[in-house]
Structures are given as structure tokens and as C-alpha cells.
Design an enzyme around this catalytic site. Structure first.
Site, mmCIF file in Angstrom:
data_model
loop_
_atom_site.group_PDB
_atom_site.id
_atom_site.type_symbol
_atom_site.label_atom_id
_atom_site.label_comp_id
_atom_site.label_asym_id
_atom_site.label_seq_id
_atom_site.Cartn_x
_atom_site.Cartn_y
_atom_site.Cartn_z
ATOM 1 N N HIS A 82 30.868 -28.189 39.719
ATOM 2 C CA HIS A 82 30.673 -29.579 40.138
ATOM 3 C C HIS A 82 29.189 -29.871 40.251
ATOM 4 O O HIS A 82 28.415 -29.041 40.702
ATOM 5 C CB HIS A 82 31.360 -29.838 41.484
ATOM 6 C CG HIS A 82 31.630 -31.293 41.706
ATOM 7 N ND1 HIS A 82 32.761 -31.922 41.239
ATOM 8 C CD2 HIS A 82 30.899 -32.251 42.314
ATOM 9 C CE1 HIS A 82 32.720 -33.201 41.557
ATOM 10 N NE2 HIS A 82 31.590 -33.427 42.213
ATOM 11 N N ASP A 161 39.077 -38.367 49.766
ATOM 12 C CA ASP A 161 37.853 -38.469 48.952
ATOM 13 C C ASP A 161 37.984 -39.617 47.961
ATOM 14 O O ASP A 161 37.016 -40.335 47.700
ATOM 15 C CB ASP A 161 37.553 -37.159 48.214
ATOM 16 C CG ASP A 161 36.243 -37.260 47.437
ATOM 17 O OD1 ASP A 161 35.234 -37.665 48.049
ATOM 18 O OD2 ASP A 161 36.235 -36.990 46.226
ATOM 19 N N ARG A 168 31.853 -45.533 49.212
ATOM 20 C CA ARG A 168 30.443 -45.106 49.285
ATOM 21 C C ARG A 168 29.665 -45.613 48.084
ATOM 22 O O ARG A 168 28.491 -45.978 48.190
ATOM 23 C CB ARG A 168 30.363 -43.560 49.347
ATOM 24 C CG ARG A 168 30.750 -42.998 50.702
ATOM 25 C CD ARG A 168 30.896 -41.490 50.645
ATOM 26 N NE ARG A 168 29.690 -40.838 50.213
ATOM 27 C CZ ARG A 168 29.653 -39.796 49.356
ATOM 28 N NH1 ARG A 168 30.774 -39.297 48.876
ATOM 29 N NH2 ARG A 168 28.509 -39.266 49.010
ATOM 30 N N SER A 183 32.668 -34.475 50.345
ATOM 31 C CA SER A 183 33.307 -35.101 49.179
ATOM 32 C C SER A 183 33.537 -34.052 48.089
ATOM 33 O O SER A 183 34.648 -33.894 47.570
ATOM 34 C CB SER A 183 32.403 -36.231 48.668
ATOM 35 O OG SER A 183 32.749 -36.607 47.361
ATOM 36 N N LYS A 187 37.583 -31.919 47.345
ATOM 37 C CA LYS A 187 38.424 -31.953 46.130
ATOM 38 C C LYS A 187 38.442 -30.610 45.418
ATOM 39 O O LYS A 187 39.435 -30.224 44.810
ATOM 40 C CB LYS A 187 38.068 -33.115 45.204
ATOM 41 C CG LYS A 187 36.651 -33.237 44.728
ATOM 42 C CD LYS A 187 36.520 -34.542 43.922
ATOM 43 C CE LYS A 187 35.075 -34.912 43.667
ATOM 44 N NZ LYS A 187 34.406 -35.466 44.873
#
Ligand code: URA
Length: 433
Positions: A82, A161, A168, A183, A187
Site C-alpha cells: 500500500h 474506512d 476526508r 485508514s 483495510k
């Protein structure tokens, strides 16, 4: 408990306990906390921060807002990557099929565009028909069958999220270490992985512009990974100019198709290979990052990574004819070339500004309900260090919004700085944590 009390408590800088965080997040999901109260809460967290204990609790509450997928019936070490967010950061679209083609299962849950940065989901959804909202059964089936699945947060997986992320994006509350950490990790933990490689961006186009903030974010992410029993490493990478040349959804997919077919876009592929090497090392498929990088290079060269990308598109109902023939994609109504008004070396390209311009062109959202224009974006012709002649093209703009073209041109011209001397070389990968 009442939402206003909790907002005021955080606004005044006090620490929240688990019950208060649970009350607020679960209340938001159930509808007893409104969007405007959540926006105020997020802004309070942005200014007052959360300590690590609060961040870990927030992550845990967000993980358990849905189910944690059990992938233990699928063989192999499941690894994902990520990014903390960047401009032109299309790495996942090359990396995930590349690593899956090396035999490692990659279950990936990504997000949409956030602030000035693009999101993997919006890029994937620019492929006509591509579905990013799968049931848990289909999610598991795809990993078993092709070693790869790429979806978004759903009503079942990381729903908190999903809702918070969208809010956001349009309330100026992205650049916060606890909010980013919770966040990302909520996930990633919910998706059922064993190990995770993080690409923590630093520089003008990153959410953490200073290296010290980026390191702090990386440490928070790794520490949360540890608490949840996931092997986690982070690469710190430069985000002072867009990654690769394309910024926008479909144009980024096209750049990824070209790289999967063997084109070398140097900065994009350097980061992609380094992350791939890390993923293969964590999976135990390679002994070292370097060995993993060689394996990744091999599957790009042999075409296996591109084949895997095609499998992914077919499996998730995307129209493969656009992958085979990207030229057939609809075109933007308006295009404009930005030309240099002097000769010299490109000294600086303002990644943050390029990100904001691309949102204005239609590649991102300004309100939750905004629709993305997948065709909109910017394709750079020159990057930092390149020499440019007076009158040569610096970049090209694509949009259906003719009314903002003059502003976009003006801002894009200013985003480029041309110098008489070549800039000092800056490494792309700052280190591994
Ligand atoms: N990526 C995420 O998933 N969340 C953030 O907040 C930032 C980047």
C-alpha cells in the site's frame, strides 16, 4: 455519551478512550453521528492528533466495522502493498500482477483518489466494465484461481474506512498520521494478508511532505502491523515530481499497460521493482530483495506479468478489448500542449500543483458525489533533469471542461521550473524501514 462531547474533547486536545472511539465510529456507520459531526471530529484529530494508543484503537475499531477475511484455506503467504499516496502513483497496477505472476497470492484492497492524489480504484474503474465491488466469496475465488484480486472497501470489508475515506477526501482532513495509519492498516488487516510492504511517500506531492513526518508515519504503520501479527516493512520513496509521465485515470492505465509490456519508465519501474522485491522476500519466494527484483524483471520480460493483468481484467469483468487496443478509448473534448518558453534543464516540477490541476480537470473529486472523468488528466513530456528547447512540449492536458482550460494551462506552466544548470541528483528510494 454524545457526539458533541467527544468532538469537544478531541478539539481541546484530550485523549479519547476505546469506548469513545467506538461510539463515534460505529455511530457514524449506523447514522447516529452525522457527516458534519464526523467532519468536525476529523478536523479536531487533524489539529490535535492522536497518540499511538488511540491510533491503534481507531485502527482496531475500523477493522471490526466489517469482517476480517479468512484466507487461510488459500495456500501461500498472502502479501500486499500500500502506498501512502502520490501523484501519478500507478505502481499497484503493475506491481500486483507482477508479484502474482511470480506465484505469490496478492489480495489487494485499495482506495479512490484522495485529495490531490489518484487512487487505484478510480484507475481500475476507468477500464470499461471493471468491477471493484466483489462479494467475499468472489474475492476469495479470484485469489484461488489467479493469485490476484483488486477491489475497494465494501459494505462487508472495512466499511468504516470506505465512508471516512470519502469524507476526508473533500474536507481537507487527509494529511494526518493517525487518520492515514488507521485508514491504510484497517483495510489491509481486514483483507486477510500475512505480510505487507508499504510505500511511504515523502516530498511536495506526498501527504507527509517532510522526511521526518514520513518516517513517523512509517513507524506507526509498522507498529500497527506488528500488533496485528503482520510482517510489515516500509520503503521511503520520493514524491517531489509525479511518478512516471501520466497523471489521470485512464492515461495512467495506458502507461501501466506499456510498462507491463516491457517499456521502461525509469522512476516508475525503479519503485515498482523495489516494492516487488520486498514483497517476494516477505513471501519467502526470494531470499533477498535483490533476488526478488530479478524475479520481477523476469516476469515482465517474459510477458507473464502482462498476462496476469489480462487475467485480472477478465476475472473482474473489464472489457479486455481496451487493454489490447487502448487507442479505441473515448477522447477528451479539449486538449492543450504546454510549451517551454525558454531552453534549459527541468529543475523542478511541482507534484502537488499537478495533482490539484488534475482534480480540476476532472480526474478527482471536489465533493463526495462528484463523478470522475476517466479521460481527464495530464501527460508530462519532460521530467526533472531533462533538457528542453525553447518551444518544446512540456506536457499535454486532457479535459472535457473547456471553461477551466486557461486556468489549467497557466497553473501547469508555473508548475515547471527551468534552470540553466542540471539539478542535483536526488535518489528516488530514500531507504527501507
Ligand atoms: N491511503 C489510504 O488508504 N488512506 C489514506 O488515508 C492515505 C492513503
Amino acid at each position: 455519551m454524545n457526539p458533541v462531547e467527544i468532538i469537544r474533547k478531541k478539539r481541546n486536545g484530550s485523549k479519547l478512550d476505546r469506548q469513545e472511539i467506538e461510539f463515534f465510529i460505529n455511530g457514524y456507520l449506523r447514522g447516529s453521528v452525522s457527516d458534519y459531526q464526523m467532519s468536525a471530529f476529523l478536523m479536531a484529530v487533524y489539529f490535535q492528533k492522536m497518540d499511538f494508543e488511540e491510533t491503534a484503537v481507531l485502527t482496531d475499531v475500523m477493522v471490526h466495522s466489517g469482517v476480517v477475511v479468512d484466507l487461510s484455506s488459500i495456500e501461500g503467504v498472502k502479501v500486499d502493498k500500500h502506498s501512502t499516496g502520490g501523484v501519478g502513483d500507478k505502481v499497484s497496477l503493475i506491481l500486483a500482477p507482477m508479484v502474482a505472476a511470480c506465484g505469490v497470492p496478492v489480495p489487494m484492497i485499495s482506495g479512490r483518489g484522495l485529495g490531490h492524489t489518484g487512487g487505484t480504484l478510480d484507475k481500475l474503474e476507468s477500464i470499461p466494465g471493471f468491477k471493484t465491488n466483489l462479494s467475499i466469496d468472489d474475492y476469495k475465488k479470484n485469489i484461488s484461481q489467479i493469485n490476484l484480486v483488486m477491489i475497494g472497501q465494501t459494505d462487508e470489508i472495512a466499511p468504516a474506512d470506505r465512508k471516512l475515506y470519502a469524507l476526508r477526501d473533500v474536507t481537507g482532513t487527509v494529511e494526518s498520521i493517525p487518520l492515514i495509519a488507521a485508514s491504510i492498516m484497517s483495510k489491509k488487516i481486514a483483507e486477510g494478508i500475512d505480510a505487507l510492504v508499504l510505500d511511504v511517500k515523502t516530498g511536495r506531492g506526498a501527504f507527509m511532505q517532510s522526511e521526518s513526518d514520513a518516517i513517523e508515519l512509517a513507524k506507526n504503520l509498522i507498529q500497527i502491523g506488528k500488533i496485528f501479527g503482520k510482517k510489515t516493512i516500509a520503503l521511503l520513496t520520493d514524491m517531489n515530481q509525479p511518478l512516471g509521465y501520466a497523471v489521470g485515470n485512464w492515461c495512467e492505465v495506458v502507461e501501466c499497460i506499456e510498462c507491463l509490456q516491457g517499456k521502461n519508465v525509469p522512476d516508475l519501474m525503479e519503485v515498482t521493482y523495489a516494492l516487488g522485491g520486498g514483497m517476494l522476500m516477505l513471501a519467502g519466494t526470494a531470499q533477498t530483495v535483490e533476488e526478488g527484483i530479478s524475479m520481477c524483471r523476469e516476469v515482465i520480460k517474459s510477458g507473464k506479468a502482462f498476462e496476469k493483468f489480462n487475467d485480472l481484467v477478465k476475472m473482474q469483468e473489464g472489457d479486455i478489448s481496451y487493454i489490447k487496443n487502448p487507442e479505441k478509448y473515448p477522447k477528451s473534448k479539449f486538449t492543450k500542449e504546454i510549451k517551454s518558453t525558454s531552453s534549459g534543464y527541468i529543475g523542478h516540477i511541482d507534484a502537488l500543483e499537478i495533482g490539484f490541476i488534475s482534480v480540476m480537470l476532472g480526474a478527482g473529486r471536489m465533493k463526495v458525489e462528484d463523478k470522475i472523468d476517466p479521460k481527464a488528466g495530464i501527460v508530462l513530456a519532460k521530467k526533472i533533469g531533462d533538457f528542453v528547447e525553447n518551444g518544446e512540449i512540456l506536457a499535454k492536458i486532457f479535459t472535457d471542461r473547456g471553461e477551466i482550460m486557461d486556468t489549467a494551462v497557466n497553473r501547469l506552466e508555473k508548475a515547471y521550473q527551468i534552470a540553466s544548470e542540471p539539478p542535483v541528483f536526488q535518489p528516488l528510494i530514500h531507504g527501507m524501514i
